[in-house]
Scaffold this active site. Structure first.
Site, PDB file in Angstrom:
ATOM      1  N   GLN A 175     -41.118  19.321  59.660  1.00 38.66           N
ATOM      2  CA  GLN A 175     -41.783  18.098  60.134  1.00 38.66           C
ATOM      3  C   GLN A 175     -43.134  17.880  59.455  1.00 38.66           C
ATOM      4  OE1 GLN A 175     -40.640  15.775  62.233  1.00 38.66           O
ATOM      5  NE2 GLN A 175     -38.757  16.835  62.764  1.00 38.66           N
ATOM      6  N   SER A 179     -36.863  20.283  54.539  1.00 37.11           N
ATOM      7  CA  SER A 179     -35.596  19.564  54.595  1.00 37.11           C
ATOM      8  C   SER A 179     -35.742  18.196  53.945  1.00 37.11           C
ATOM      9  CB  SER A 179     -35.163  19.412  56.053  1.00 37.11           C
ATOM     10  OG  SER A 179     -33.996  18.631  56.128  1.00 37.11           O
ATOM     11  N   HIS A 231     -33.779  15.407  54.354  1.00 38.53           N
ATOM     12  CA  HIS A 231     -33.500  14.178  55.114  1.00 38.53           C
ATOM     13  C   HIS A 231     -34.593  13.799  56.107  1.00 38.53           C
ATOM     14  CE1 HIS A 231     -32.066  15.518  59.230  1.00 38.53           C
ATOM     15  NE2 HIS A 231     -31.964  16.676  58.600  1.00 38.53           N
ATOM     16  N   CYS A 288     -29.865  16.441  78.614  1.00 37.61           N
ATOM     17  CA  CYS A 288     -28.671  16.178  79.415  1.00 37.61           C
ATOM     18  C   CYS A 288     -27.548  15.658  78.521  1.00 37.61           C
ATOM     19  CB  CYS A 288     -28.952  15.127  80.482  1.00 37.61           C
ATOM     20  SG  CYS A 288     -30.394  15.496  81.467  1.00 37.61           S
TER      21      CYS A 288
END
Ligand SMILES: *Cc1c(COP(=O)(O)O)cnc(C)c1O
Length: 387
Positions: free
Chosen positions: A182, A202, A204, A328
């Site tokens: 990030q 990363s 992407h 969830c």
């Protein structure tokens, strides 16, 4: 509602490939498709493209090109570095230190290593999500071989004091790794200045293609191969290179390096506008993470009395994409380990959403999303007060 807009506010989950990046990739699928290991012109040309990309990725973090290894993404880099270093140094010690707010690519790899005889300490963070040098200092042991702390948290955006943490690790003779997926392209990263031994990134997350990433291994750091086979990536990560992916990652890294100041200024402006409007116009909301040391595009809110999941679904119906801290949706009812670690209370922990802006986000997008959010929160609270 009149016309339906679509507003993507989940740039920390993934980013679109920039047109300039795609343009550079395309010839490598069709015309320049040679195998970089081949010894004729087509192969040499492909090999050159790989090495050029390596230079661009290295430049983004001030590393040497030969210190960059191309991988299949951030998760692979995290897996390789933790398993590889643990294996390399197991005779020196079996203690590894990480934090409670790492990405699952780190946490689940640490759990795997625990099953294989390693001892892992998961450091607490403070209310803003900081791993402090003092907390790390207290956890260091004679048998500590590796410290891994992320540079920027993916949920709450907190920027960790990497340079100070690396100093503590080195003082005790341990190596320092950071998951900078990030951070790279969003804040300045200089592996030399910061004293980083290993770093994961990363493609992407920086407007490059998916399935491509990099691992920085400082010259002198020894590690075994992650994929056994051919001589690619200095014999450490075998398999024919993802040629177009690597070219795209390189192109994205170059753009990120050249645009960094502008990128930070633009994202910060839009993100601050979102935080200002949400906290001023919606009652009973808190901002998670540090306001001062924060990823320029990250906003993370907790809304009392309602569920982040419901907010996400209603926003989606209005064309706005965000993500939620409570998992969830991903089949478990576990609240986010990051929000739990910073002490968000049990009743509120399910009421969180993350909005992350990026290079294609406009002020109008931000305003539309906040307007929708206001309606959604008001509606959900009305329903929950009826229950
Ligand atoms: C996205 C992300 C990863 C995983 O990267 P992939 O390329 O998707 O495997 C790892 N760590 C952090 C902090 C991330 O945000």
């Amino acid at each position: 509602m009149d016309e339906k807009r679509t507003v993507y506010l989940d740039y920390s989950a993934t980013t679109p490939v920039k047109p300039e990046v795609l343009e550079q990739m395309i010839p490598f699928f069709t015309q320049n498709f040679g195998n970089p290991s081949s010894l004729y012109q087509q192969g040499l040309y492909a090999k050159m493209a790989v090495e050029e990309a390596r230079e661009k990725v290295a430049a983004l973090i001030n590393a040497e090109p030969r210190e960059i290894y191309f991988t299949g993404g951030g998760s692979e880099s995290d897996n390789w570095v933790l398993e590889g270093i643990a294996d390399q140094l197991k005779n020196k010690g079996k203690h590894i230190i990480t934090s409670k707010i790492e990405h699952h690519a780190i946490l689940h790899t640490c759990a795997y290593l625990e099953k294989h005889g390693f001892d892992v300490t998961y450091l607490d963070v403070d209310k803003e999500g900081f791993v402090t040098p003092e907390v790390l200092e207290a956890a260091m042991r004679d048998d500590t071989i590796l410290v891994s702390v992320m540079a920027v948290n993916n949920e709450i955006g907190t920027i960790e004091p990497i340079k100070e943490l690396a100093e503590v690790a080195h003082k005790h003779g341990a190596l320092f790794h950071t998951d900078a997926v990030q951070a790279v392209g969003n804040i300045p990263i200089d592996v030399k200045e910061m004293g980083i031994d290993m770093l994961s990134m990363s493609s992407h997350k920086i407007y490059g293609p998916k399935g491509e990433g990099g691992l920085f291994l400082r010259k002198g750091v020894r590690i075994g191969s992650f994929i056994h086979g051919g001589a690619q990536e200095n014999g450490k990560r075998a398999g024919t290179e993802n040629l177009a992916g690597i070219v795209g990652f390189g192109a994205a890294a170059e753009l990120a390096r050249k645009n960094l100041d502008n990128h930070i200024a633009n994202l910060t402006k839009i993100r601050n506008h979102i935080i200002k409007r949400v906290t001023e116009e919606i009652p009973d909301v808190t901002v998670n993470g540090s306001l001062e040391h924060r990823h320029p595009g990250n906003a993370n809110f907790t809304f009392k009395y309602i569920e982040g999941e419901s907010i996400l679904i209603l926003l989606d119906s209005m064309g706005v994409s965000v993500s939620t801290g409570s998992a969830c949706s991903s089949k478990s009812l576990e609240p986010s380990h990051v929000l739990t670690a910073i002490g968000v209370d049990v009743e509120s922990v399910h009421g969180s959403i993350r909005m992350t802006v990026g290079d294609m986000t406009t002020m109008e997008d931000a305003d539309y999303a906040v307007d929708c959010l206001k309606k959604v929160v008001a509606r959900l609270r009305e329903i929950s007060s009826l229950c």
